[in-house]
Scaffold this active site. Sequence first.
Site, PDB file in Angstrom:
ATOM      1  CG  HIS A 131      17.449  36.963   0.797  1.00 34.94           C
ATOM      2  ND1 HIS A 131      17.032  37.474   2.075  1.00 34.94           N
ATOM      3  CD2 HIS A 131      16.242  36.917  -0.226  1.00 34.94           C
ATOM      4  CE1 HIS A 131      15.668  37.645   1.658  1.00 34.94           C
ATOM      5  NE2 HIS A 131      15.288  37.416   0.435  1.00 34.94           N
ATOM      6  N   PRO A 178      18.533  21.447   2.999  1.00 27.52           N
ATOM      7  CG  PRO A 178      20.384  22.690   3.610  1.00 27.52           C
ATOM      8  CD  PRO A 178      19.056  22.741   3.574  1.00 27.52           C
ATOM      9  CD  GLU A 179      16.012  15.629   4.850  1.00 24.20           C
ATOM     10  OE1 GLU A 179      16.241  14.388   5.176  1.00 24.20           O
ATOM     11  OE2 GLU A 179      15.050  15.905   4.915  1.00 24.20           O
ATOM     12  NE  ARG A 220      11.976  29.756   3.659  1.00 22.57           N
ATOM     13  CZ  ARG A 220      11.500  28.684   3.128  1.00 22.57           C
ATOM     14  NH1 ARG A 220      12.018  27.578   3.674  1.00 22.57           N
ATOM     15  NH2 ARG A 220      10.971  28.589   2.009  1.00 22.57           N
TER      16      ARG A 220
END
Length: 304
Positions: free
Chosen positions: A116, A2-3, A135
């Site tokens: 996750h 995400p930006e 991550r």
Amino acid sequence: MPELPEVETVRRGLVDRVVGRQIARVVVRREGLRFSFPSDLKTIAGTAIVRIRRRAKYLLLDLSDGRVLLSHLGMSGRYTLFRAEEVPPPDPHVAPVDGGVPASRFGETTGFGGRHDHFELVFSDGSHAVYTDPRRFGILDLFAAEAEAAHPLLQHLGPEPFPPWDSEALGRVLSGRKVSIKSALLNQKVVVGVGNIYACEALHRAKISPRRQARTLVRKDGRPTERLTRLVDGIQEILADAIDAGGSTLNDFASVEGAAGYFSQQFAVYGRAGQPCPAAECSGTVKRIVQSNRSSFYCPRCQR
DNA sequence: AAGAACTCCTGTTGGC
DNA sequence: TGCCAACAGGAGTTCT
């Protein structure tokens, strides 16, 4: 992943589905992400989410008791929302975690109890928000609203990349800086929200080489050059386009998962090394270089 | 002091 | 086919 546009898209999706909801329970499935979860995380149970804001790439959830829940998606974080009737049935062979909703045998695909899925908010109406982050580069923090201005992750952030921010403001920050313009754009003290992909794309739109020293975009008298003006226009245009693209898929809660990803239209240069430059009248070939340990994609022919 | 490089983590991809 | 290095991404930290 995400930006700024992706975070804004997630924010809008969450606004539609969780603002006004009361948090009944917080289920924690691991110690933390990049940093440990706040020790008092579970004390948000009983509060309601009254507003969701975005600052840079951070989501800020205002709680009814005056505290703020900060969430950064890192690179792979996403929220998946489930209505009460969508909660998958528990798998009798899998033990419940943290006294919360039992993991489901469908967990890996639904986001419930998957490997996750690190925490979830259970709302009083039975719906759930599950945070998944393979991550684990995401961040979660909790603090009083009064502490926000001095928050270590927020207090040094530069301006949002929208008006009144303009080429003059950017020029003042870049003046005299020898760092490459590409690296400067990734620096959140210079301007927030621009990540690796949109930095490459904005530089291509503005026909500026990512290798160019930042200071060469500012005149000696401190005024912005034409290049700098084009760059600010390019940044604002591509971010707006990307937010629009995300918004167009918002009806579907999938966008809240972040599954929409970067806006789907083809990037002009990002990830396209070796392919022809798509700029009009340009016969160049897109090249990949490494700057500050990050890939930059650009056309050496039309980007100067 | 500024700028580059490294670090966290894991799933995916490409090369041999 | 299998193995493994490279890579991706944000941003704080460490090195030069």
